[in-house]
Design a protein around this motif. Structure first.
Motif, PDB file in Angstrom:
ATOM      1  N   HIS A  11      -8.912  -5.405  -5.880  1.00  0.00           N
ATOM      2  CA  HIS A  11      -8.212  -3.960  -6.019  1.00  0.00           C
ATOM      3  C   HIS A  11      -8.700  -3.088  -5.006  1.00  0.00           C
ATOM      4  O   HIS A  11      -8.160  -2.299  -4.524  1.00  0.00           O
ATOM      5  CB  HIS A  11      -8.974  -3.520  -7.520  1.00  0.00           C
ATOM      6  CG  HIS A  11      -8.136  -3.954  -8.671  1.00  0.00           C
ATOM      7  ND1 HIS A  11      -8.000  -3.243  -9.837  1.00  0.00           N
ATOM      8  CD2 HIS A  11      -7.045  -5.037  -8.863  1.00  0.00           C
ATOM      9  CE1 HIS A  11      -7.214  -3.851 -10.895  1.00  0.00           C
ATOM     10  NE2 HIS A  11      -6.761  -4.926 -10.035  1.00  0.00           N
ATOM     11  N   LEU A  14      -6.670  -3.749  -1.803  1.00  0.00           N
ATOM     12  CA  LEU A  14      -5.295  -3.001  -2.146  1.00  0.00           C
ATOM     13  C   LEU A  14      -5.522  -1.680  -2.055  1.00  0.00           C
ATOM     14  O   LEU A  14      -4.271  -1.043  -1.509  1.00  0.00           O
ATOM     15  CB  LEU A  14      -4.811  -3.414  -3.520  1.00  0.00           C
ATOM     16  CG  LEU A  14      -4.270  -5.011  -3.724  1.00  0.00           C
ATOM     17  CD1 LEU A  14      -3.993  -5.056  -4.909  1.00  0.00           C
ATOM     18  CD2 LEU A  14      -2.924  -5.060  -2.936  1.00  0.00           C
ATOM     19  N   VAL A  18      -2.771   0.236   0.475  1.00  0.00           N
ATOM     20  CA  VAL A  18      -1.603   0.838  -0.013  1.00  0.00           C
ATOM     21  C   VAL A  18      -1.592   2.245  -0.326  1.00  0.00           C
ATOM     22  O   VAL A  18      -2.643   2.596  -0.727  1.00  0.00           O
ATOM     23  CB  VAL A  18      -1.226   0.083  -1.442  1.00  0.00           C
ATOM     24  CG1 VAL A  18      -0.189   0.733  -2.099  1.00  0.00           C
ATOM     25  CG2 VAL A  18      -0.692  -1.509  -1.220  1.00  0.00           C
ATOM     26  N   VAL A  24       5.530  -1.806  -4.193  1.00  0.00           N
ATOM     27  CA  VAL A  24       4.498  -2.839  -4.566  1.00  0.00           C
ATOM     28  C   VAL A  24       4.758  -3.900  -5.704  1.00  0.00           C
ATOM     29  O   VAL A  24       5.610  -3.535  -6.625  1.00  0.00           O
ATOM     30  CB  VAL A  24       3.006  -2.358  -4.717  1.00  0.00           C
ATOM     31  CG1 VAL A  24       2.431  -1.661  -3.542  1.00  0.00           C
ATOM     32  CG2 VAL A  24       2.719  -1.422  -5.948  1.00  0.00           C
ATOM     33  N   ASP A  26       3.475  -6.359  -8.720  1.00  0.00           N
ATOM     34  CA  ASP A  26       2.484  -7.288  -9.510  1.00  0.00           C
ATOM     35  C   ASP A  26       3.243  -8.307 -10.296  1.00  0.00           C
ATOM     36  O   ASP A  26       4.195  -8.248 -10.862  1.00  0.00           O
ATOM     37  CB  ASP A  26       2.229  -6.238 -10.803  1.00  0.00           C
ATOM     38  CG  ASP A  26       1.016  -6.970 -11.807  1.00  0.00           C
ATOM     39  OD1 ASP A  26       0.783  -8.234 -11.402  1.00  0.00           O
ATOM     40  OD2 ASP A  26       0.335  -6.416 -12.898  1.00  0.00           O
ATOM     41  N   ASP A  34      -3.372  -4.784 -13.923  1.00  0.00           N
ATOM     42  CA  ASP A  34      -3.165  -4.619 -12.525  1.00  0.00           C
ATOM     43  C   ASP A  34      -1.867  -3.519 -12.405  1.00  0.00           C
ATOM     44  O   ASP A  34      -1.811  -2.908 -11.450  1.00  0.00           O
ATOM     45  CB  ASP A  34      -2.779  -5.891 -11.791  1.00  0.00           C
ATOM     46  CG  ASP A  34      -4.087  -6.923 -11.762  1.00  0.00           C
ATOM     47  OD1 ASP A  34      -5.092  -6.299 -11.800  1.00  0.00           O
ATOM     48  OD2 ASP A  34      -3.832  -8.183 -11.971  1.00  0.00           O
ATOM     49  N   LEU A  38      -1.836  -0.495  -9.931  1.00  0.00           N
ATOM     50  CA  LEU A  38      -0.912  -0.125  -8.707  1.00  0.00           C
ATOM     51  C   LEU A  38       0.000   0.949  -8.934  1.00  0.00           C
ATOM     52  O   LEU A  38       0.178   1.671  -7.996  1.00  0.00           O
ATOM     53  CB  LEU A  38      -0.104  -1.198  -8.840  1.00  0.00           C
ATOM     54  CG  LEU A  38      -0.583  -2.918  -8.221  1.00  0.00           C
ATOM     55  CD1 LEU A  38       0.588  -3.797  -8.302  1.00  0.00           C
ATOM     56  CD2 LEU A  38      -0.783  -2.732  -6.615  1.00  0.00           C
ATOM     57  N   GLY A  96       2.284  -4.145  -0.875  1.00  0.00           N
ATOM     58  CA  GLY A  96       1.259  -4.867  -1.450  1.00  0.00           C
ATOM     59  C   GLY A  96       1.849  -5.601  -2.689  1.00  0.00           C
ATOM     60  O   GLY A  96       2.773  -5.461  -3.069  1.00  0.00           O
ATOM     61  N   ILE A  98       0.210  -8.305  -5.837  1.00  0.00           N
ATOM     62  CA  ILE A  98      -1.112  -9.003  -6.461  1.00  0.00           C
ATOM     63  C   ILE A  98      -0.628 -10.123  -7.485  1.00  0.00           C
ATOM     64  O   ILE A  98       0.475  -9.966  -8.160  1.00  0.00           O
ATOM     65  CB  ILE A  98      -2.086  -8.098  -7.371  1.00  0.00           C
ATOM     66  CG1 ILE A  98      -3.272  -8.675  -7.613  1.00  0.00           C
ATOM     67  CG2 ILE A  98      -1.333  -7.454  -8.672  1.00  0.00           C
ATOM     68  CD1 ILE A  98      -4.318  -7.869  -8.309  1.00  0.00           C
ATOM     69  N   GLU A 186      -3.045 -10.392   4.947  1.00  0.00           N
ATOM     70  CA  GLU A 186      -2.592  -9.331   5.627  1.00  0.00           C
ATOM     71  C   GLU A 186      -1.799  -9.401   6.736  1.00  0.00           C
ATOM     72  O   GLU A 186      -1.875 -10.175   7.682  1.00  0.00           O
ATOM     73  CB  GLU A 186      -3.820  -8.545   6.215  1.00  0.00           C
ATOM     74  CG  GLU A 186      -3.833  -7.254   6.855  1.00  0.00           C
ATOM     75  CD  GLU A 186      -4.928  -6.721   7.276  1.00  0.00           C
ATOM     76  OE1 GLU A 186      -5.347  -5.342   6.835  1.00  0.00           O
ATOM     77  OE2 GLU A 186      -5.910  -7.137   7.840  1.00  0.00           O
TER      78      GLU A 186
END
Lengths: 188, 188
Positions: A11, A14, A18, A24, A26, A34, A38, A96, A98, A186
């Motif tokens: 987290h 991110l 972001v 983004v 999830d 999450d 986000l 981003g 996750i 990244e």
């Protein structure tokens, strides 16, 4: 404690990568933890795409989003994350993503993410990254499907071109049982 | 960039773990960069023990300390770091230590830290940690002596009791040449 847990560190990364207004992903909504994180990061002008194949997970998350007033920026999608790119326009990039792999806490332990689809989804997410964007993956090698995911993911991310990507592994290595670890990709 | 370099992250962790007035160790003074960083962290009421077997490295660092007004809290010791515990009283604990292995940048590349003495010194530093204290080690596996250090250190830290220590490995894993990586040992 100076050393963050794997999920806390995911987290934190991110949060650095972001900003408000971004798109983004999830990729594993699960309990929605999450997704809500986000949604807070990108704010009402941003967009979160949340994927899960389990309808009950999306329903519970929808309720959480209503309660926290964050329905506006979140689209919950009842589809496998390996179809991620179908839900974005051709030129859309993401800031981003996750992936919190494994099974839904409190859910059916037979319903776990799978190596093949996970790998496909992670590759798509990496390809969609804008410069400076970040894909974080929390891997759970302590169960059989998780071990396969670990092997497939490590092989794939180690092969990413170092001119274009930084790939970080963040892992606690003195635990008897195999704890989750973090991979972060990244785009430079 | 969301992903910190190994050395930046080593400093960030020490900054979280160590406060003013503490006793800390720079086990590899070298160019003095980490010594000065630690001196700033612990402040004038703290104490930094800096080890190096190369006199010229200590001399250059002494000059840096004079220029930055931080001589008061730093003791530079021309001794091998494997004798660390000889330079502390029996009940003295430390808040942190840094090992930046390999050879002195710009110095004699034959004069590199060595597996056996490094391992002994790291073990002593870990044993000296107060609760919440942190030993960070930057390992350079890209040269032969560094590879031996890597193997010895990984074996040792993986075996540390998880009830007492957290051991983190922080590594960039998609680079063709073997880049430095970080090991961080935290006493719980």
């Amino acid at each position: 404690m100076a050393l963050n847990s794997v999920l806390t560190y995911a987290h934190a990364l991110l949060k650095q990568a972001v900003g408000p207004g971004e798109t983004v992903v999830d990729a594993t909504v699960g309990n929605g933890h999450d997704t809500i994180f986000l949604a807070t990061l990108v704010g009402p002008s941003g967009r979160v795409l949340g994927f899960d194949i389990q309808k009950e997970a999306l329903k519970a998350t929808e309720t959480q989003l209503v309660l926290t007033g964050q329905t506006r920026q979140v689209t919950l999608i009842n589809d496998g994350h390996e179809h991620l790119k179908n839900h974005l326009t051709a030129d859309q990039q993401i800031g981003g993503a996750i992936f919190n792999l494994g099974y839904l806490p409190g859910g059916d332990k037979q319903l776990t993410t799978q190596s093949k689809t996970t790998l496909e989804a992670v590759k798509q997410a990496i390809n969609l990254l804008r410069r400076g964007g970040l894909v974080v993956v929390v891997v759970y090698p302590g169960h059989p499907a998780g071990r396969l995911e670990q092997d497939a993911l490590l092989t794939a991310v180690k092969a990413l071109d170092q001119q274009t990507y930084n790939v970080l592994q963040y892992a606690f290595i003195n635990q008897i049982h195999e704890p989750p670890f973090l991979l972060a990709v990244e785009r430079k």
